[in-house]
Design a protein around this motif. Structure first.
Motif, short mmCIF file in Angstrom:
data_model
loop_
_atom_site.label_atom_id
_atom_site.label_comp_id
_atom_site.label_asym_id
_atom_site.label_seq_id
_atom_site.Cartn_x
_atom_site.Cartn_y
_atom_site.Cartn_z
N LEU A 142 1.26 -1.26 -0.05
CA LEU A 142 -0.46 -0.38 0.12
C LEU A 142 0.39 0.95 0.05
O LEU A 142 0.46 2.00 -0.84
N ASP A 143 1.83 1.83 0.43
CA ASP A 143 2.38 2.41 0.86
C ASP A 143 2.90 2.78 -0.44
O ASP A 143 3.07 4.34 -1.11
N VAL A 146 0.40 3.92 -3.24
CA VAL A 146 -0.05 5.31 -2.34
C VAL A 146 1.52 6.57 -3.29
O VAL A 146 1.14 7.38 -3.82
N LYS A 150 0.25 9.25 -5.64
CA LYS A 150 0.38 10.50 -5.56
C LYS A 150 1.10 11.53 -6.77
O LYS A 150 1.25 12.49 -7.03
N LYS A 175 -9.74 6.88 -3.17
CA LYS A 175 -9.19 8.16 -3.83
C LYS A 175 -9.50 8.96 -2.89
O LYS A 175 -8.83 10.53 -2.27
N ALA A 178 -7.25 9.07 0.67
CA ALA A 178 -5.67 9.30 0.12
C ALA A 178 -5.46 10.96 -0.68
O ALA A 178 -3.71 10.88 -0.52
N LEU A 180 -6.21 10.51 -3.66
CA LEU A 180 -5.69 10.71 -5.59
C LEU A 180 -6.49 10.70 -6.40
O LEU A 180 -7.77 10.17 -6.21
N ASN A 244 -3.07 1.45 6.85
CA ASN A 244 -2.08 1.87 6.22
C ASN A 244 -2.38 3.65 6.50
O ASN A 244 -3.62 4.35 6.29
N ALA A 246 -2.25 6.53 4.93
CA ALA A 246 -2.92 7.86 4.24
C ALA A 246 -4.13 7.01 4.09
O ALA A 246 -5.16 7.71 3.61
N LEU A 247 -4.70 5.35 4.94
CA LEU A 247 -6.79 5.18 4.54
C LEU A 247 -6.99 4.84 5.94
O LEU A 247 -7.77 4.18 6.30
#
Length: 325
Positions: A142-143, A146, A150, A175, A178, A180, A244, A246-247
Motif C-alpha cells: 500500500l505504501d 500511494v 500521488k 481516492k 488518500a 489520489l 495504512n 493514508a487510509l
C-alpha cells in the motif's frame, strides 16, 4: 312447537358455525409457496447466498420455496418487484448492499427508498473485497501504491463491475481518503474486469477474494489490501486498507441481506427472523456462506441501521465522485 324451536336453534348454530369457521380454518404462514427474488444471474455470489437463504427458510418453516433470478440495474429491477408486491410474506428479496443501499445515490430512475420501502428481515453475510494491482504495476504494498499514484496523478486506472456498485464506492473511498487521482473504468460485471486486469489493460481493481484467488496464485495480480476493518482469516498476510496511515479509518464492505416489502405483519416477520437466525447458527450453513467468499453474520446485527448508515456513506461518495446515472 318443540320441533320448530329445535330447528331454529340448529339454524342459528349452523349460522354461527359458518361465521366462525373461516377464521378458525385460516392456515398459518406459510400456506403456499414463498418466492425469493434475486436480482442477479445464477452462479454469482448474491445468487449463491440467496439460495442458502432459500434452503434455510424451506427447512425451518417447512415451506416450499421458489427462487427466481431477475437481473437488471445492479439488483434494482428485482428489488422494485419485491417493493411493489403485497406484504404478505410470499414475495421476498435476497439482496445485496447495491440495491439495498448504494444505487439510490446514483440511479435517478430508482423509484424506491430502501430505508422506507423494505422491511428488513436480517443481515446474512458481509462481502469483503480486495484492492489489487495488475502484475505490470510496479508496486508491492500500500505504501508503494500511494506513493506511485500521488507521483503520477491521472496516469493509472482502476476497474469496477459497474457504476454505483459497492466495489466502485470502495475504490472512490480510497481516492478520497488518500487524495489520489485514478481513472475509473466501469465494466459489465467482475469477469471481464478481472480478465482485463490480468491482461494489463487496467491497473487496479476492487474484486472479491474468491474471484481474486486464482489470479493471485498464478501471479497475474497482486493483493494490496482488503476493504474490511480487519484482516481476513483466509488472507492473513494481506493488510486491511485502514492499517495504512493514508487510509486511516477505511472500512467499506458489501453485504448480503434478506428483506420483504414494507408493512410486513409482525407475526410473519418474527417467523422469518427466527428461521434465519436458526439457519445462521448451523455450522454447515455458515460453511456454505464462507464458500461463496462471504463472512456469515452473527444474527444479531441491525439491518435497518446498516441500510441507513451505508446509504449516507454512499451518498457522500457519490457526491465526491460526481456519480449520477
Amino acid at each position: 312447537m318443540l320441533d320448530s324451536t329445535l330447528s331454529r336453534r340448529t339454524l342459528l348454530a349452523s349460522a354461527a358455525g359458518l361465521a366462525v369457521t373461516p377464521l378458525w380454518a385460516q392456515p398459518g404462514y406459510p400456506a403456499k409457496p414463498i418466492r425469493i427474488v434475486i436480482g442477479y444471474a445464477p452462479g454469482g455470489s448474491v445468487d449463491m447466498v440467496g439460495r442458502v437463504i432459500a434452503d434455510i427458510i424451506a427447512k425451518h418453516l417447512d415451506a416450499t420455496v421458489v427462487v427466481e433470478n431477475q437481473s437488471g440495474a445492479a439488483g434494482v429491477v428485482a428489488a422494485q418487484r419485491v417493493v411493489s408486491s403485497k406484504a404478505d410474506g410470499y414475495t421476498l428479496l435476497a439482496g445485496s448492499s447495491n440495491e439495498m443501499a448504494g444505487t439510490k445515490s446514483v440511479n435517478m430512475a430508482q423509484k424506491y427508498d430502501p430505508s422506507k420501502d423494505l422491511t428488513p428481515i436480517g443481515l446474512v453475510a458481509l462481502a469483503p473485497n480486495m484492492w489489487v494491482a495488475g502484475a505490470h504495476v510496479p508496486v508491492k504494498n500500500l505504501d508503494e501504491f500511494v506513493a506511485l499514484v500521488k507521483k503520477n496523478p491521472g496516469k493509472y486506472s482502476y476497474g469496477s463491475p459497474g457504476i454505483g456498485s459497492t466495489p466502485h464506492f470502495s475504490a472512490e473511498l480510497i481516492k478520497k481518503l488518500a487524495g489520489l487521482e485514478i481513472t475509473h473504468v466501469p465494466y459489465r460485471g467482475a469477469a471481464p474486469m478481472t480478465t482485463d486486469l490480468g491482461g494489463g489493460n487496467v491497473d487496479f481493481a476492487i474484486i472479491s477474494p474468491l474471484a481474486a484467488a486464482p489470479f493471485l496464485q498464478n501471479g497475474r495480480i497482486k493483493a494490496l489490501g482488503v476493504t474490511t476493518a480487519n484482516r481476513l482469516p483466509s488472507f492473513k498476510d494481506v493488510p486491511a486498507l485502514g492499517e495504512n496511515p493514508a487510509l486511516k479509518g477505511y472500512s467499506l464492505a458489501g453485504w448480503f441481506a434478506f428483506a420483504a416489502p414494507k408493512d410486513l405483519p409482525p407475526e410473519i416477520l418474527a417467523k422469518l427472523q427466527t428461521a434465519l437466525r436458526a439457519g445462521l447458527s448451523d455450522p454447515a450453513i455458515r460453511q456454505r456462506i464462507e464458500a461463496s467468499g462471504a463472512i456469515p453474520a452473527k444474527g444479531d446485527e441491525s439491518l435497518q441501521q446498516l441500510i441507513r448508515t451505508d446509504m449516507d456513506k454512499y451518498a457522500d461518495l457519490a457526491a465526491f465522485a460526481k456519480i449520477v446515472e
